[in-house]
Design a protein around this motif. Sequence first.
Motif, PDB file in Angstrom:
ATOM      1  N   LYS A  35      67.670 -59.487   9.709  1.00  0.00           N
ATOM      2  CA  LYS A  35      66.779 -59.033   8.637  1.00  0.00           C
ATOM      3  C   LYS A  35      65.385 -59.648   8.679  1.00  0.00           C
ATOM      4  O   LYS A  35      64.436 -59.052   8.157  1.00  0.00           O
ATOM      5  N   VAL A  36      65.257 -60.832   9.250  1.00  0.00           N
ATOM      6  CA  VAL A  36      63.946 -61.488   9.242  1.00  0.00           C
ATOM      7  C   VAL A  36      63.025 -60.861  10.288  1.00  0.00           C
ATOM      8  O   VAL A  36      63.460 -60.098  11.163  1.00  0.00           O
ATOM      9  N   THR A  37      61.748 -61.202  10.199  1.00  0.00           N
ATOM     10  CA  THR A  37      60.776 -60.669  11.158  1.00  0.00           C
ATOM     11  C   THR A  37      60.895 -61.398  12.495  1.00  0.00           C
ATOM     12  O   THR A  37      61.523 -62.461  12.595  1.00  0.00           O
ATOM     13  N   ALA A  38      60.228 -60.836  13.507  1.00  0.00           N
ATOM     14  CA  ALA A  38      60.269 -61.446  14.832  1.00  0.00           C
ATOM     15  C   ALA A  38      59.686 -62.853  14.804  1.00  0.00           C
ATOM     16  O   ALA A  38      60.191 -63.767  15.471  1.00  0.00           O
ATOM     17  N   GLN A  39      58.613 -63.046  14.010  1.00  0.00           N
ATOM     18  CA  GLN A  39      57.993 -64.372  13.922  1.00  0.00           C
ATOM     19  C   GLN A  39      58.947 -65.367  13.274  1.00  0.00           C
ATOM     20  O   GLN A  39      59.034 -66.534  13.684  1.00  0.00           O
ATOM     21  N   GLU A  40      59.646 -64.908  12.237  1.00  0.00           N
ATOM     22  CA  GLU A  40      60.604 -65.790  11.557  1.00  0.00           C
ATOM     23  C   GLU A  40      61.805 -66.096  12.458  1.00  0.00           C
ATOM     24  O   GLU A  40      62.402 -67.176  12.357  1.00  0.00           O
ATOM     25  N   ARG A  41      62.148 -65.151  13.335  1.00  0.00           N
ATOM     26  CA  ARG A  41      63.258 -65.404  14.261  1.00  0.00           C
ATOM     27  C   ARG A  41      62.925 -66.559  15.206  1.00  0.00           C
ATOM     28  O   ARG A  41      63.788 -67.344  15.570  1.00  0.00           O
ATOM     29  N   VAL A  42      61.651 -66.626  15.604  1.00  0.00           N
ATOM     30  CA  VAL A  42      61.240 -67.749  16.456  1.00  0.00           C
ATOM     31  C   VAL A  42      61.486 -69.063  15.719  1.00  0.00           C
ATOM     32  O   VAL A  42      62.022 -70.029  16.299  1.00  0.00           O
ATOM     33  N   MET A  43      61.133 -69.103  14.456  1.00  0.00           N
ATOM     34  CA  MET A  43      61.334 -70.307  13.650  1.00  0.00           C
ATOM     35  C   MET A  43      62.824 -70.636  13.514  1.00  0.00           C
ATOM     36  O   MET A  43      63.233 -71.803  13.638  1.00  0.00           O
ATOM     37  N   LEU A  44      63.646 -69.609  13.290  1.00  0.00           N
ATOM     38  CA  LEU A  44      65.087 -69.823  13.129  1.00  0.00           C
ATOM     39  C   LEU A  44      65.722 -70.318  14.423  1.00  0.00           C
ATOM     40  O   LEU A  44      66.506 -71.272  14.422  1.00  0.00           O
ATOM     41  N   VAL A  45      65.386 -69.685  15.536  1.00  0.00           N
ATOM     42  CA  VAL A  45      65.961 -70.096  16.826  1.00  0.00           C
ATOM     43  C   VAL A  45      65.524 -71.518  17.165  1.00  0.00           C
ATOM     44  O   VAL A  45      66.309 -72.322  17.674  1.00  0.00           O
ATOM     45  N   LYS A  46      64.276 -71.847  16.857  1.00  0.00           N
ATOM     46  CA  LYS A  46      63.788 -73.206  17.116  1.00  0.00           C
ATOM     47  C   LYS A  46      64.559 -74.232  16.282  1.00  0.00           C
ATOM     48  O   LYS A  46      64.887 -75.326  16.759  1.00  0.00           O
ATOM     49  N   SER A  47      64.896 -73.866  15.037  1.00  0.00           N
ATOM     50  CA  SER A  47      65.591 -74.808  14.148  1.00  0.00           C
ATOM     51  C   SER A  47      67.009 -75.110  14.607  1.00  0.00           C
ATOM     52  O   SER A  47      67.562 -76.173  14.301  1.00  0.00           O
ATOM     53  N   VAL A  48      67.620 -74.179  15.348  1.00  0.00           N
ATOM     54  CA  VAL A  48      69.004 -74.390  15.812  1.00  0.00           C
ATOM     55  C   VAL A  48      69.063 -74.664  17.310  1.00  0.00           C
ATOM     56  O   VAL A  48      70.153 -74.739  17.880  1.00  0.00           O
ATOM     57  N   SER A  49      67.920 -74.829  17.966  1.00  0.00           N
ATOM     58  CA  SER A  49      67.893 -74.937  19.428  1.00  0.00           C
ATOM     59  C   SER A  49      68.751 -76.082  19.962  1.00  0.00           C
ATOM     60  O   SER A  49      69.384 -75.958  21.011  1.00  0.00           O
ATOM     61  N   ALA A  50      68.791 -77.202  19.218  1.00  0.00           N
ATOM     62  CA  ALA A  50      69.571 -78.356  19.688  1.00  0.00           C
ATOM     63  C   ALA A  50      71.077 -78.096  19.623  1.00  0.00           C
ATOM     64  O   ALA A  50      71.853 -78.810  20.269  1.00  0.00           O
ATOM     65  N   ARG A  51      71.486 -77.091  18.882  1.00  0.00           N
ATOM     66  CA  ARG A  51      72.913 -76.805  18.704  1.00  0.00           C
ATOM     67  C   ARG A  51      73.385 -75.570  19.483  1.00  0.00           C
ATOM     68  O   ARG A  51      74.544 -75.179  19.399  1.00  0.00           O
ATOM     69  N   LEU A  52      72.492 -74.958  20.218  1.00  0.00           N
ATOM     70  CA  LEU A  52      72.843 -73.694  20.870  1.00  0.00           C
ATOM     71  C   LEU A  52      73.924 -73.858  21.938  1.00  0.00           C
ATOM     72  O   LEU A  52      74.789 -72.980  22.094  1.00  0.00           O
ATOM     73  N   VAL A  53      73.908 -74.967  22.675  1.00  0.00           N
ATOM     74  CA  VAL A  53      74.925 -75.173  23.713  1.00  0.00           C
ATOM     75  C   VAL A  53      76.308 -75.319  23.084  1.00  0.00           C
ATOM     76  O   VAL A  53      77.266 -74.632  23.474  1.00  0.00           O
ATOM     77  N   ASN A  54      76.418 -76.205  22.099  1.00  0.00           N
ATOM     78  CA  ASN A  54      77.718 -76.406  21.443  1.00  0.00           C
ATOM     79  C   ASN A  54      78.187 -75.142  20.740  1.00  0.00           C
ATOM     80  O   ASN A  54      79.396 -74.845  20.730  1.00  0.00           O
ATOM     81  N   ALA A  55      77.264 -74.404  20.164  1.00  0.00           N
ATOM     82  CA  ALA A  55      77.634 -73.144  19.509  1.00  0.00           C
ATOM     83  C   ALA A  55      78.171 -72.142  20.532  1.00  0.00           C
ATOM     84  O   ALA A  55      79.133 -71.413  20.256  1.00  0.00           O
ATOM     85  N   SER A  56      77.559 -72.109  21.700  1.00  0.00           N
ATOM     86  CA  SER A  56      78.010 -71.171  22.744  1.00  0.00           C
ATOM     87  C   SER A  56      79.426 -71.481  23.200  1.00  0.00           C
ATOM     88  O   SER A  56      80.154 -70.589  23.652  1.00  0.00           O
TER      89      SER A  56
END
Length: 357
Positions: A35-56
């Motif tokens: 639902k968020v905009t493309a710009q906000e998605r960048v912010m969201l992905v950046k906020s969870v970037s440290a957890r992306l490996v464990n989440a995968s």
Amino acid sequence: GPMASTLILNEGLSFWGEAMVDPFGNYLFQKILEKVTAQERVMLVKSVSARLVNASLNLHGTRSVQKVVDLCAADEAASRDAQDTSEGTAADILTRSLAPAAARLCIDSHGNHVIQRILLKLGHKQSNFIFDAVAASVGDVARHRHGCCVIQRCLDSPPSEARSHLVRRIVEKSLELMQDAYGNYVVQYVLDVCGDEDVHAVCESVVGKVCLLAIQKFSSNVMEKCLERCTDRVKEMYMAEISDPDRIRELMMDPFGNYVVQRALSVASHAQAIRLVESMRPHLVSAQPGTPQGQRSGGMRNTAGGRRIMAKISRRFPNFTLVPIGNEDLYSQNKGHHRKNNNSNNNNSNNNNNNND
């Protein structure tokens, strides 16, 4: 609406990393991501970037990360300039975060789905890290049940320098991989989808080892494919090994080797097929000790493998018999060749007699 999505996004920035792997929270994370905009998605992905490996690597988190991949791909396709940030696009942030653990993700039951989704959805720029990681650990990745699937998806990608490097690494280890339960599928895939130069390199790597590889469960499948794809020069060397009188009996009796013999009969030239059949004939006609009462069987032709080989010989040479009768051409590929000639001669003789009458 957009305003509500933005409010929820900002309020949850501190816990989205936890929500990604939660059995229920991952659904909220995916919905906000949509639902968020493309710009906000960048912010969201950046906020969870440290957890992306464990989440995968997590049962629920892998779905969240795959959704990130899908939406990053959509953003990349929609606009190359819309996410002009110092960190780069959401796809760039995602791939930088996953790159250090790429090899581990390839062989994980959940992580491999994230890697395959990146290969499917993102361009070469973002997926290049996967090729590099797999090429560096190709022996371990190719011999893993999930890793071999990832490599096949890599080979499905368009030609590139990274793909070519990966193929070269597979070819270097092809002899080792083709004897593995999963690695053999990778080598077969190279033979199926790669160019002639790579195919011929694999085929030449097994010259001198054909009989050894033919009697192994996994490499025998690769040998059958090599017989189909190799050059005429290499095929001649293969056929010389297979037709060796000292090795042919072992191949015929082996549950895997006899299939390689059958394939060789199918792809051989006429002269090569004759040489192969002649090397097998003594073993097909010789009687073997049977029951304790002294009964004798008809030799190898009465075994399961022998019957399959005899059927293959009969299809290639319809006039073939183990015990020749008269001067019949056993290796004629025309069924009933001599019988037809005899009938033709008889008909001509009858016509001549009628004309004399």
